[in-house]
Design an enzyme around this catalytic site. Sequence first.
Site, PDB file in Angstrom:
ATOM      1  N   LYS A   1     -70.081  11.146  24.740  1.00  0.00           N
ATOM      2  CA  LYS A   1     -69.530  11.001  25.954  1.00  0.00           C
ATOM      3  C   LYS A   1     -69.977   9.675  26.530  1.00  0.00           C
ATOM      4  O   LYS A   1     -71.240   9.419  26.845  1.00  0.00           O
ATOM      5  CB  LYS A   1     -70.357  12.097  26.796  1.00  0.00           C
ATOM      6  CG  LYS A   1     -69.810  12.235  28.262  1.00  0.00           C
ATOM      7  CD  LYS A   1     -70.445  12.934  29.278  1.00  0.00           C
ATOM      8  CE  LYS A   1     -71.352  11.764  29.998  1.00  0.00           C
ATOM      9  NZ  LYS A   1     -70.499  10.682  30.711  1.00  0.00           N
TER      10      LYS A   1
ATOM     11  N   GLY B   1     -80.407   6.384  28.735  1.00  0.00           N
ATOM     12  CA  GLY B   1     -80.259   6.431  30.069  1.00  0.00           C
ATOM     13  C   GLY B   1     -81.463   6.661  31.030  1.00  0.00           C
ATOM     14  O   GLY B   1     -82.414   5.885  30.390  1.00  0.00           O
ATOM     15  N   SER B   2     -81.403   6.871  32.053  1.00  0.00           N
ATOM     16  CA  SER B   2     -82.525   6.900  33.107  1.00  0.00           C
ATOM     17  C   SER B   2     -83.503   8.044  32.594  1.00  0.00           C
ATOM     18  O   SER B   2     -82.985   9.082  31.985  1.00  0.00           O
ATOM     19  CB  SER B   2     -81.880   7.397  34.450  1.00  0.00           C
ATOM     20  OG  SER B   2     -81.585   8.556  34.633  1.00  0.00           O
ATOM     21  N   THR B   3     -84.612   7.575  32.709  1.00  0.00           N
ATOM     22  CA  THR B   3     -85.862   8.497  32.562  1.00  0.00           C
ATOM     23  C   THR B   3     -85.811   9.964  33.299  1.00  0.00           C
ATOM     24  O   THR B   3     -86.024  11.085  32.735  1.00  0.00           O
ATOM     25  CB  THR B   3     -87.020   8.110  32.968  1.00  0.00           C
ATOM     26  OG1 THR B   3     -87.260   6.849  31.976  1.00  0.00           O
ATOM     27  CG2 THR B   3     -88.597   9.005  32.859  1.00  0.00           C
TER      28      THR B   3
ATOM     29  N   GLU C   1     -83.831   7.509  24.635  1.00  0.00           N
ATOM     30  CA  GLU C   1     -84.043   6.091  24.798  1.00  0.00           C
ATOM     31  C   GLU C   1     -83.893   5.887  26.427  1.00  0.00           C
ATOM     32  O   GLU C   1     -82.822   5.830  26.792  1.00  0.00           O
ATOM     33  CB  GLU C   1     -83.266   5.108  24.052  1.00  0.00           C
ATOM     34  CG  GLU C   1     -83.596   3.734  23.677  1.00  0.00           C
ATOM     35  CD  GLU C   1     -82.977   2.858  24.708  1.00  0.00           C
ATOM     36  OE1 GLU C   1     -83.620   2.621  25.638  1.00  0.00           O
ATOM     37  OE2 GLU C   1     -82.060   2.469  24.343  1.00  0.00           O
TER      38      GLU C   1
ATOM     39  N   CYS D   1     -82.561  -1.882  29.558  1.00  0.00           N
ATOM     40  CA  CYS D   1     -83.668  -0.922  29.551  1.00  0.00           C
ATOM     41  C   CYS D   1     -85.092  -1.691  29.123  1.00  0.00           C
ATOM     42  O   CYS D   1     -86.268  -1.513  29.739  1.00  0.00           O
ATOM     43  CB  CYS D   1     -83.552   0.114  28.480  1.00  0.00           C
ATOM     44  SG  CYS D   1     -82.904  -0.370  26.875  1.00  0.00           S
TER      45      CYS D   1
ATOM     46  N   GLU E   1     -88.274   0.841  37.759  1.00  0.00           N
ATOM     47  CA  GLU E   1     -87.244   0.256  37.167  1.00  0.00           C
ATOM     48  C   GLU E   1     -86.129  -0.203  38.199  1.00  0.00           C
ATOM     49  O   GLU E   1     -85.620   0.564  38.862  1.00  0.00           O
ATOM     50  CB  GLU E   1     -86.715   0.991  35.949  1.00  0.00           C
ATOM     51  CG  GLU E   1     -85.577   0.138  35.309  1.00  0.00           C
ATOM     52  CD  GLU E   1     -85.161   1.024  34.081  1.00  0.00           C
ATOM     53  OE1 GLU E   1     -84.790   2.227  34.344  1.00  0.00           O
ATOM     54  OE2 GLU E   1     -85.180   0.567  33.016  1.00  0.00           O
TER      55      GLU E   1
HETATM   56  P1  NAI Z   1     -77.931   8.003  34.200  1.00  0.00           P
HETATM   57  O1  NAI Z   1     -79.162   8.338  33.331  1.00  0.00           O
HETATM   58  O2  NAI Z   1     -77.530   9.028  35.232  1.00  0.00           O
HETATM   59  O3  NAI Z   1     -76.590   7.880  33.065  1.00  0.00           O
HETATM   60  C1  NAI Z   1     -76.459   7.460  31.671  1.00  0.00           C
HETATM   61  C2  NAI Z   1     -75.706   8.601  31.084  1.00  0.00           C
HETATM   62  O4  NAI Z   1     -76.281   9.914  31.414  1.00  0.00           O
HETATM   63  C3  NAI Z   1     -74.164   8.484  31.772  1.00  0.00           C
HETATM   64  O5  NAI Z   1     -73.556   8.801  30.619  1.00  0.00           O
HETATM   65  C4  NAI Z   1     -74.215   9.656  32.462  1.00  0.00           C
HETATM   66  O6  NAI Z   1     -72.724  10.350  32.622  1.00  0.00           O
HETATM   67  C5  NAI Z   1     -75.217  10.729  31.880  1.00  0.00           C
HETATM   68  N1  NAI Z   1     -75.796  11.738  32.692  1.00  0.00           N
HETATM   69  C6  NAI Z   1     -75.905  11.790  34.025  1.00  0.00           C
HETATM   70  N2  NAI Z   1     -76.501  12.791  34.470  1.00  0.00           N
HETATM   71  C7  NAI Z   1     -76.339  13.636  33.406  1.00  0.00           C
HETATM   72  C8  NAI Z   1     -76.871  15.158  33.113  1.00  0.00           C
HETATM   73  N3  NAI Z   1     -77.620  15.885  34.080  1.00  0.00           N
HETATM   74  N4  NAI Z   1     -76.885  15.733  31.973  1.00  0.00           N
HETATM   75  C9  NAI Z   1     -76.280  14.848  31.041  1.00  0.00           C
HETATM   76  N5  NAI Z   1     -75.585  13.605  30.978  1.00  0.00           N
HETATM   77  C10 NAI Z   1     -75.954  13.213  32.328  1.00  0.00           C
HETATM   78  O7  NAI Z   1     -77.944   6.425  34.693  1.00  0.00           O
HETATM   79  P2  NAI Z   1     -77.446   5.887  36.160  1.00  0.00           P
HETATM   80  O8  NAI Z   1     -77.197   6.855  37.233  1.00  0.00           O
HETATM   81  O9  NAI Z   1     -76.125   5.267  35.731  1.00  0.00           O
HETATM   82  O10 NAI Z   1     -78.260   4.767  36.467  1.00  0.00           O
HETATM   83  C11 NAI Z   1     -79.489   4.977  37.193  1.00  0.00           C
HETATM   84  C12 NAI Z   1     -80.535   4.285  36.709  1.00  0.00           C
HETATM   85  O11 NAI Z   1     -80.817   4.695  35.373  1.00  0.00           O
HETATM   86  C13 NAI Z   1     -80.638   2.814  36.518  1.00  0.00           C
HETATM   87  O12 NAI Z   1     -80.798   2.259  37.713  1.00  0.00           O
HETATM   88  C14 NAI Z   1     -81.445   2.618  35.566  1.00  0.00           C
HETATM   89  O13 NAI Z   1     -82.895   2.281  36.002  1.00  0.00           O
HETATM   90  C15 NAI Z   1     -81.553   3.633  34.439  1.00  0.00           C
HETATM   91  N6  NAI Z   1     -80.422   3.333  33.409  1.00  0.00           N
HETATM   92  C16 NAI Z   1     -81.310   3.070  32.051  1.00  0.00           C
HETATM   93  C17 NAI Z   1     -80.583   2.964  30.993  1.00  0.00           C
HETATM   94  C18 NAI Z   1     -81.192   2.432  29.821  1.00  0.00           C
HETATM   95  O14 NAI Z   1     -80.815   1.955  28.944  1.00  0.00           O
HETATM   96  N7  NAI Z   1     -82.303   2.751  29.459  1.00  0.00           N
HETATM   97  C19 NAI Z   1     -78.795   2.642  31.140  1.00  0.00           C
HETATM   98  C20 NAI Z   1     -78.451   3.228  32.283  1.00  0.00           C
HETATM   99  C21 NAI Z   1     -79.316   3.328  33.526  1.00  0.00           C
END
Ligand code: NAI
Length: 501
Positions: A198, A251-253, A273, A307, A404
């Site tokens: 996804k 993605g996010s913590t 990660e 990240c 972050e």
């Molecule tokens: P997010 O963690 O919500 O999104 C990352 C992925 O998770 C996307 O594919 C999203 O559709 C999916 N996702 C979101 N909610 C989910 C759920 N409940 N169950 C399963 N999958 C889910 O990150 P977002 O909202 O785009 O960004 C928010 C913050 O997260 C950023 O400001 C940053 O601090 C952090 N982040 C960290 C990343 C990393 O590489 N470690 C990458 C993206 C965001």
Amino acid sequence: MATAVTAPPMDPKVSEFVATKQKLLINGKWVDAASGKTFPTYNPATGEVLANVAEGDREDIDRAVKAARAAFETGPWSQKLSPAQRAKLIWKLADLIEQHQEEFAQLESLDNGKPLKISRIADVPLTIENFRYFAGWATKIEGNTIPLTLANSSKFLAYTLREPVGVVGQIIPWNFPLLMAAWKLGPALAAGCTIVLKPAEQTPLSALRLGELIQEAGFPDGVVNIVPGYGETAGAALAAHPDVDKIAFTGSTEVGKLILQAAAGNLKKVSLELGGKSPNIILDDADLNAAVPGAASAIFFNHGQCCCAGSRLFVEEKVFDKVVEGVAQIAENIKVKPGFDPDCEMGPLVSEEQLNRVCGYLESGVREGAKTVAGGKRLGDRGYFVKPTVLVNTNDKMKVVKEEIFGPVVTATPFRDPKEIEARANDTIYGLAAGVWSRDIKKAHTIAAKLRAGTVWINCYNVFDPALPFGGYKQSGWGREMGHEVLEHYTEVKSVCASLT
Ligand code: NAI
Ligand code: MG
């Protein structure tokens, strides 16, 4: 790699791709969402709709998982393909991406906002090399023979097998959309798993184009299924699905913790990660000609949307002013423009949500007493551009130092005693990466040993290689991506013990 001197005309294949409604890849076919719904993906340089994509949800995820299960249990992937044949397919996919590299570079720049010249020299070539590296592993996943300690070894033959973990759900973010797909798919395919991927709702396009090449390469139906959609719906359904054996998330913590809860239902394996707030430490004996641009690129690369971004800069007192002045000057000179502009050195943030989040941090920093020495605000009123920002007069309790930001914002603070720095650098819930700059190898390695972080860069930053494991201590995650380490996530170990008497 060619570098453009004038704005490139959009590749006709890219124009056609974004003009076409994109579908879901399930069981080797491009299909509409069961609901018939679509969602828009935006061009962050303008805020306008770039393309429309079928919106996967629970039912589509379920279909994709069924296809992946069938491909795993009974399809040609599991039954007939040798590791060498899997390797060939993965290598062929890398070759196809290479043949279409300009298309991928353009799609990535359009959907994510990053400079086209960066997606050309970073995202796309790293993706290709990642697939090639993991193609090599497909034929090298081995078990061991185990001499039993209690029995006479002539009486038993005991050995381990490494088998694919099964059906894998992979949820990836928007900061390096294609590369994150490659980090996840490469090792899973090498191990012989089948996959439901996804992509992030902000940036689904390059993964969908990759899906077309996966078909062209000849992977059997159902081995890779790609279901774009929102996190709360499609992502959550994948994480909770009872027939998924393993979930890999970047993605996010905050969402990482939700994934963990969702995975508890069937105790699927989990690798994560997550976020970071990485310290970048400059000692006064460092080569400042390298450390100053290094510190700037540690935070400003990919607009701080990394990240592992070096977002907390610690500088030994004697050289603090000089370093801050140098980093601020670089920040002021960075050309912030649409990714397709040939002069672009930094593009827009990925979305309006991220723009608001980052600007919120800029305001909170100033409110808490930080001083802005470069940038500090949004640029223009069209698209999601933010000026590269350097904050000083911060303390370790401020939100801008603790949380972050995921934008081009660095906080810089001086330190007096190198011994004090280890505790301050480790004073975070995260532990993804860190940087140390010094000419004294003893000091540099001593600090590296004390840092609670999955990667420590010495006199460099953001050096990635498919062979080098990457991942987090503490709340930055579970497990490692890349290297042979990642194969542990995608394999189960089976002990076989046979009596010889
Ligand atoms: P997010 O963690 O919500 O999104 C990352 C992925 O998770 C996307 O594919 C999203 O559709 C999916 N996702 C979101 N909610 C989910 C759920 N409940 N169950 C399963 N999958 C889910 O990150 P977002 O909202 O785009 O960004 C928010 C913050 O997260 C950023 O400001 C940053 O601090 C952090 N982040 C960290 C990343 C990393 O590489 N470690 C990458 C993206 C965001
Ligand atoms: Mg989110």
